[in-house]
Design an enzyme around this catalytic site. Sequence first.
Site, short mmCIF file in Angstrom:
data_model
loop_
_atom_site.label_atom_id
_atom_site.label_comp_id
_atom_site.label_asym_id
_atom_site.label_seq_id
_atom_site.Cartn_x
_atom_site.Cartn_y
_atom_site.Cartn_z
CD GLU A 1 8.39 -9.54 -1.87
OE1 GLU A 1 8.36 -8.62 -1.02
OE2 GLU A 1 7.49 -10.39 -1.96
CG HIS B 1 5.44 -5.33 0.04
ND1 HIS B 1 4.54 -6.22 -0.50
CD2 HIS B 1 4.75 -4.63 0.96
CE1 HIS B 1 3.35 -6.05 0.07
NE2 HIS B 1 3.45 -5.08 0.96
CB CYS C 1 6.26 -8.22 -4.79
SG CYS C 1 6.28 -7.02 -3.43
CB CYS D 1 1.72 -9.32 -2.62
SG CYS D 1 2.55 -7.77 -3.07
#
Lengths: 149, 149
Positions: free
Chosen positions: B60, B58, B91, B88
């Site tokens: 992040e 992801h 993260c 999410c």
Amino acid sequence: MPPPAHDERLMRQALREAELAFAQGEIPIGAVVAHNGTGQIIGRGHNQTEQLRDVTAHAEMLALTAAANYLGNKYLHDCTLYVTVEPCVMCAGATAWAQVPRVVYGTPEPKVGYSRHGQLLHPRCQVLTGVLADECAALMQRFFADKRK
Amino acid sequence: MPPPAHDERLMRQALREAELAFAQGEIPIGAVVAHNGTGQIIGRGHNQTEQLRDVTAHAEMLALTAAANYLGNKYLHDCTLYVTVEPCVMCAGATAWAQVPRVVYGTPEPKVGYSRHGQLLHPRCQVLTGVLADECAALMQRFFADKRK
């Protein structure tokens, strides 16, 4: 799903990973990802947050990434994640994204384990705990006892 | 803490990352980590889960790892994470481990955003939302509209 004897054999492999972390001065948590049908290990990892200076380098994250690389697929639909200690929120989230259908962990982690935040794994994920729990917990206790000396 | 003008400038950099993801057929989410004192960007990332076949890739996560590599420190104590969409669970967990004291996100993510699970960020983390929210949301909507065609 693998029979219980598989679970103990595979958790012992996760413990071996945890011992590698211990030997490197890392919080001793280890993980493996195994294929449910064959029991074959397709990903391994041990905590490397200190060595890599990276909070994302938890045992589970490294094992999940290794398994995805092995399969060439980000979804680990027919796999079990074995980890010596209850996963944290980050690792539970990653396990959910990978749609891992089964997680086996050794010893609970009341402070930072995911389960105090409710159901963070995939909705259909089965969880088994307590496999080699004493050995998984003892390694953690030994690490923190050494730290306090 | 950076003034609001910094926040918009830095979120625009996160949006630029999201556009890179969009161009690569990835869900268009981007992130940057900036130093609070100077506003200097020390980590960037855009969603690469398809390209890398890895759910942990992801925006992040990549930005946090890049920032830690830059600093040589796994703790990002004097930094802000800018991300175009609400993080999410995974993260948010990583952001907590890195002890990031400030998170700015563009648009909420009601389905898989961390906040429906309660407080998963670091207890002292400040959260600001709504910076360039319309642009962040529009990019996501355009991506999913294209997918449905």
